[in-house]
Enzyme design. Structure first.
Site, PDB file in Angstrom:
ATOM      1  N   PHE A  22       0.789  -1.183   0.086  1.00  5.34           N
ATOM      2  CA  PHE A  22      -0.123  -0.074  -0.061  1.00  5.34           C
ATOM      3  C   PHE A  22       0.794   1.404  -0.063  1.00  5.34           C
ATOM      4  O   PHE A  22       0.497   2.529  -0.514  1.00  5.34           O
ATOM      5  CB  PHE A  22      -0.829   0.051   1.222  1.00  5.34           C
ATOM      6  N   LYS A  59      -0.662  -7.252  -9.179  1.00  5.89           N
ATOM      7  CA  LYS A  59      -1.846  -7.356  -8.110  1.00  5.89           C
ATOM      8  C   LYS A  59      -1.709  -6.337  -7.125  1.00  5.89           C
ATOM      9  O   LYS A  59      -0.637  -6.342  -6.148  1.00  5.89           O
ATOM     10  CB  LYS A  59      -1.811  -8.901  -7.544  1.00  5.89           C
ATOM     11  N   SER A 119       5.198  -7.116   3.162  1.00  5.71           N
ATOM     12  CA  SER A 119       5.783  -7.384   4.587  1.00  5.71           C
ATOM     13  C   SER A 119       6.344  -8.714   4.453  1.00  5.71           C
ATOM     14  O   SER A 119       6.317  -9.637   3.697  1.00  5.71           O
ATOM     15  CB  SER A 119       4.481  -7.732   5.556  1.00  5.71           C
ATOM     16  N   CYS A 129       9.592   1.345   3.981  1.00  9.20           N
ATOM     17  CA  CYS A 129      10.573   0.431   4.314  1.00  9.20           C
ATOM     18  C   CYS A 129      11.897   0.906   4.473  1.00  9.20           C
ATOM     19  O   CYS A 129      12.713   0.239   4.907  1.00  9.20           O
ATOM     20  CB  CYS A 129      10.575  -0.492   3.030  1.00  9.20           C
TER      21      CYS A 129
HETATM   22  P1  NAD Z   1       1.567  -6.560   3.149  1.00  5.80           P
HETATM   23  O1  NAD Z   1       2.623  -7.902   3.202  1.00  5.80           O
HETATM   24  O2  NAD Z   1       0.454  -6.766   3.916  1.00  5.80           O
HETATM   25  O3  NAD Z   1       0.902  -6.605   1.376  1.00  5.80           O
HETATM   26  C1  NAD Z   1       1.829  -6.661   0.290  1.00  5.80           C
HETATM   27  C2  NAD Z   1       0.598  -7.254  -0.795  1.00  5.80           C
HETATM   28  O4  NAD Z   1       0.555  -8.513  -0.206  1.00  5.80           O
HETATM   29  C3  NAD Z   1      -0.498  -6.986  -1.063  1.00  5.80           C
HETATM   30  O5  NAD Z   1      -0.933  -6.502  -2.472  1.00  5.80           O
HETATM   31  C4  NAD Z   1      -1.520  -7.569  -0.305  1.00  5.80           C
HETATM   32  O6  NAD Z   1      -2.720  -7.635  -0.893  1.00  5.80           O
HETATM   33  C5  NAD Z   1      -1.122  -8.973  -0.266  1.00  5.80           C
HETATM   34  N1  NAD Z   1      -1.244  -9.881   1.040  1.00  5.80           N
HETATM   35  C6  NAD Z   1      -1.499  -9.151   2.311  1.00  5.80           C
HETATM   36  N2  NAD Z   1      -1.789 -10.251   2.806  1.00  5.80           N
HETATM   37  C7  NAD Z   1      -1.744 -11.508   2.171  1.00  5.80           C
HETATM   38  C8  NAD Z   1      -1.857 -12.732   2.468  1.00  5.80           C
HETATM   39  N3  NAD Z   1      -1.983 -13.255   3.914  1.00  5.80           N
HETATM   40  N4  NAD Z   1      -1.653 -13.628   1.565  1.00  5.80           N
HETATM   41  C9  NAD Z   1      -1.116 -13.383   0.253  1.00  5.80           C
HETATM   42  N5  NAD Z   1      -1.158 -12.109   0.032  1.00  5.80           N
HETATM   43  C10 NAD Z   1      -1.255 -10.978   0.949  1.00  5.80           C
HETATM   44  O7  NAD Z   1       2.217  -5.206   2.967  1.00  5.80           O
HETATM   45  P2  NAD Z   1       1.790  -3.798   2.979  1.00  5.80           P
HETATM   46  O8  NAD Z   1       1.064  -3.690   4.584  1.00  5.80           O
HETATM   47  O9  NAD Z   1       0.752  -3.532   1.918  1.00  5.80           O
HETATM   48  O10 NAD Z   1       3.065  -3.076   3.147  1.00  5.80           O
HETATM   49  C11 NAD Z   1       3.861  -2.924   4.092  1.00  5.80           C
HETATM   50  C12 NAD Z   1       4.992  -3.735   4.280  1.00  5.80           C
HETATM   51  O11 NAD Z   1       5.745  -3.838   2.974  1.00  5.80           O
HETATM   52  C13 NAD Z   1       5.929  -3.399   5.085  1.00  5.80           C
HETATM   53  O12 NAD Z   1       6.444  -4.623   5.920  1.00  5.80           O
HETATM   54  C14 NAD Z   1       7.133  -2.635   4.569  1.00  5.80           C
HETATM   55  O13 NAD Z   1       8.318  -2.807   5.035  1.00  5.80           O
HETATM   56  C15 NAD Z   1       7.011  -3.550   3.189  1.00  5.80           C
HETATM   57  N6  NAD Z   1       7.906  -2.703   2.040  1.00  5.80           N
HETATM   58  C16 NAD Z   1       8.916  -3.556   1.532  1.00  5.80           C
HETATM   59  C17 NAD Z   1       9.727  -2.751   0.616  1.00  5.80           C
HETATM   60  C18 NAD Z   1      10.872  -3.305   0.301  1.00  5.80           C
HETATM   61  O14 NAD Z   1      11.498  -2.867  -1.022  1.00  5.80           O
HETATM   62  N7  NAD Z   1      11.495  -4.076   1.037  1.00  5.80           N
HETATM   63  C19 NAD Z   1       9.080  -1.433   0.028  1.00  5.80           C
HETATM   64  C20 NAD Z   1       7.735  -1.110   0.405  1.00  5.80           C
HETATM   65  C21 NAD Z   1       7.234  -1.569   1.583  1.00  5.80           C
END
Ligand code: NAD
Length: 513
Positions: free
Chosen positions: A165, A189, A242, A297
């Site tokens: 997000f 997605k 995450s 992040c």
């Molecule tokens: P998230 O893991 O909740 O969601 C990421 C994606 O996975 C979304 O498209 C979501 O719809 C999907 N998703 C969520 N739960 C799921 C599940 N149980 N099974 C399958 N798919 C699922 O992450 P978020 O809250 O959207 O973003 C924040 C996280 O992203 C933080 O941990 C942050 O550190 C990380 N992040 C990392 C980077 C990087 O480059 N390392 C960059 C930006 C954000």
């Protein structure tokens, strides 16, 4: 262009709210109201739209469109492909403020921050415009008598990107330009929390002249992701999000024969040596810790001070925190917007409670903050802890909110050891005027993205980006040359053009050089 959702408050009932659409085969796919979920404006707490909850059916349709579009896209002359990218680049630039407004509306970050994210994303689109050069293989004459070899770099087929997000424009733009410019077709997605900018990106590709089916969007959560992970028609996946979800994506996707790169959570530490410029350090800690409400992040959320620096630094940080204005992202003068969702706001508050219970000193408490004009917005003030210790949960876990922690250590070596043994390794920074110490840090720190007196060391869009330990499940970094390799496969071709009477006798010996 259809992405003009009403402003918060304009819609009165669920039935009257605009419903976003999946984007498959170059057009929106309508969905029934009962297959949608709410989109919130975090600045007001109101529901402003409905977003589809897709699953296996929609993923199937997107794969079918992407598969059908693949052969012609793969075979399109590189410069013709690049021209579409140049068009897209110009359109994104033209609509940069529209994209930024949509990001601010859905995510809550300030408008200047959303605009900056859009332009940083554009850097990777620009990199992709020049990719014909990177698609070149090698050509080696005379590897044997009258025999030459050359390398072909070819796309894999259908690639998918699963994104978080917090950067609705920049992070997807780190993935799809390289996936598509190398000749793959693509399924995105995105996060359902921030869909406005997604929809506009799909529409801009259409306007840029991209053939239908090359770029597809399927909204949804776990069901859509799991359908992507097991779909036999998808060859590669890049995930950003995450750590627990990224680990699942990596393990399941690989078990189903896909290339997977998953770039995940973080807890970044900025190291402050006694000789550092403390005015710069205090500005950097506050900007990095509270920019975008700490939902980056690459935010440095732990300030690790060596020697007696903390006593001098702490009042400087507190003084800057007191000056920050928390308010709607579109309001001029807001330094920090709301948290992106009510649930996440509650989770950040829980982390502050845990920190207090663990014995860290709560120096500034952001919990009581309420926005006077938007009592239902998801606002939180800024929080500072001091005396955070390595055995505390608030030291080890990602909070992803506006909570900064100060960690006091005695020596550079102690700090280096702590950073290298943290469960996350995404970004880090050192603040010092000692070139020798900075050089040693660069060489010995086990974190791939390093700032020297730079608090948010996100590399330029044409360079690589990656993590280690709990911050990535990937063999390669993302973006740059690593992503070109990730999204292509190599073929080595060994060639002989026979010259009559010169190809030697029949031999059953293994061919040598
Ligand atoms: P998230 O893991 O909740 O969601 C990421 C994606 O996975 C979304 O498209 C979501 O719809 C999907 N998703 C969520 N739960 C799921 C599940 N149980 N099974 C399958 N798919 C699922 O992450 P978020 O809250 O959207 O973003 C924040 C996280 O992203 C933080 O941990 C942050 O550190 C990380 N992040 C990392 C980077 C990087 O480059 N390392 C960059 C930006 C954000």
């Amino acid at each position: 262009m259809t992405t003009q959702l009403p402003h918060a408050g304009e819609s009165e009932s669920v039935g009257a709210l605009p419903i976003l659409s999946h984007w498959i085969d170059g057009r929106p796919v309508d969905v029934a109201l009962e297959q949608t979920g709410p989109v919130f404006n975090p600045a007001t707490g109101e529901v402003i739209a409905r977003v589809p909850r897709g699953g296996a059916v929609e993923v199937d349709a997107a794969v079918a469109a992407a598969r059908a579009a693949f052969p012609a896209w793969r075979d399109m002359p590189l410069i013709a492909r690049a021209n579409i990218f140049f068009n897209y680049r110009a359109l994104v630039y033209k609509h940069r403020e529209d994209l930024a407004r949509l990001i601010t509306r859905d995510h809550g970050k300030t408008f200047p921050d959303a605009l900056a994210e859009t332009l940083r994303g554009l850097e990777t689109v620009e990199f992709a415009c020049g990719l014909p050069v990177n698609m070149a293989g090698m050509n080696t004459p005379n590897v044997s008598t009258n025999v030459d070899t050359h390398t072909l770099r070819q796309p894999l087929g259908v690639a998918a990107g699963i994104t978080p997000f917090n950067f609705p424009c920049m992070v997807p733009m780190w993935i799809y330009p390289i996936a598509m410019m190398t000749g793959n077709t693509f399924i995105w997605k995105p996060s359902s929390h921030t869909p406005g900018a997604t929809q506009l990106q799909a529409e801009l590709w259409k306007e840029a002249g991209l053939p239908d089916g090359v770029f597809n969007v399927v909204y949804g959560g776990r069901e859509a992701v799991n359908a992507i992970l097991v779909h036999p028609g998808i060859d590669a996946i890049q995930f950003v999000g995450s750590t627990p979800v990224g680990k699942h994506v990596s393990e399941t996707g690989r078990a189903h024969g896909k290339r997977v790169g998953a770039y995940t959570g973080a807890k970044n530490i900025m190291l402050v040596l006694p000789d550092a410029d403390l005015e710069l350090v205090a500005d950097s800690a506050v900007a990095s810790g509270f920019g975008s409400a700490g939902e980056r992040c690459m935010a440095q959320t732990l300030v690790m001070t060596v020697g007696d620096v903390a006593d001098r630094l702490r009042p400087m940080i507190v003084e800057r925190m007191a000056r920050l204005k928390v308010g709607p992202g579109m309001e001029k003068g807001s330094d920090m917007g709301p948290i992106y969702s009510a649930e996440h706001r509650a989770s950040v508050i829980e982390w502050i409670e845990k920190g207090v219970a663990e014995g860290a000193e709560l120096v500034v408490d952001g919990r009581p903050f309420r926005h006077p004009e938007h009592p239902n917005g998801f606002y939180l003030g800024v929080t500072l802890f001091d005396h955070v210790k390595p055995d505390m949960k608030i030291y080890n876990e990602e909070i992803f909110g506006p909570v900064l922690g100060m960690v006091r250590v005695h020596t550079f070596d102690e700090a280096l050891d702590l950073i290298n043994h943290h469960q996350y390794g995404n970004g880090t920074a050192i603040f010092t005027n000692d070139g020798g110490a900075a050089r040693r840090f660069e060489l010995e720190v086990d974190v791939p993205m390093i700032g020297v007196n730079v608090p948010i060391p996100v590399p330029a869009g044409y360079m690589s980006f990656g993590g280690t330990r709990g911050s990535a499940f990937a063999d390669l970094q993302m973006r740059g040359e690593d992503s070109v390799r990730f999204f292509t496969k190599q073929k080595e071709v060994t060639v002989r053009w026979p010259q009559p009477g010169k190809h030697g006798p029949l031999s059953l010996v293994f061919p040598g050089n």
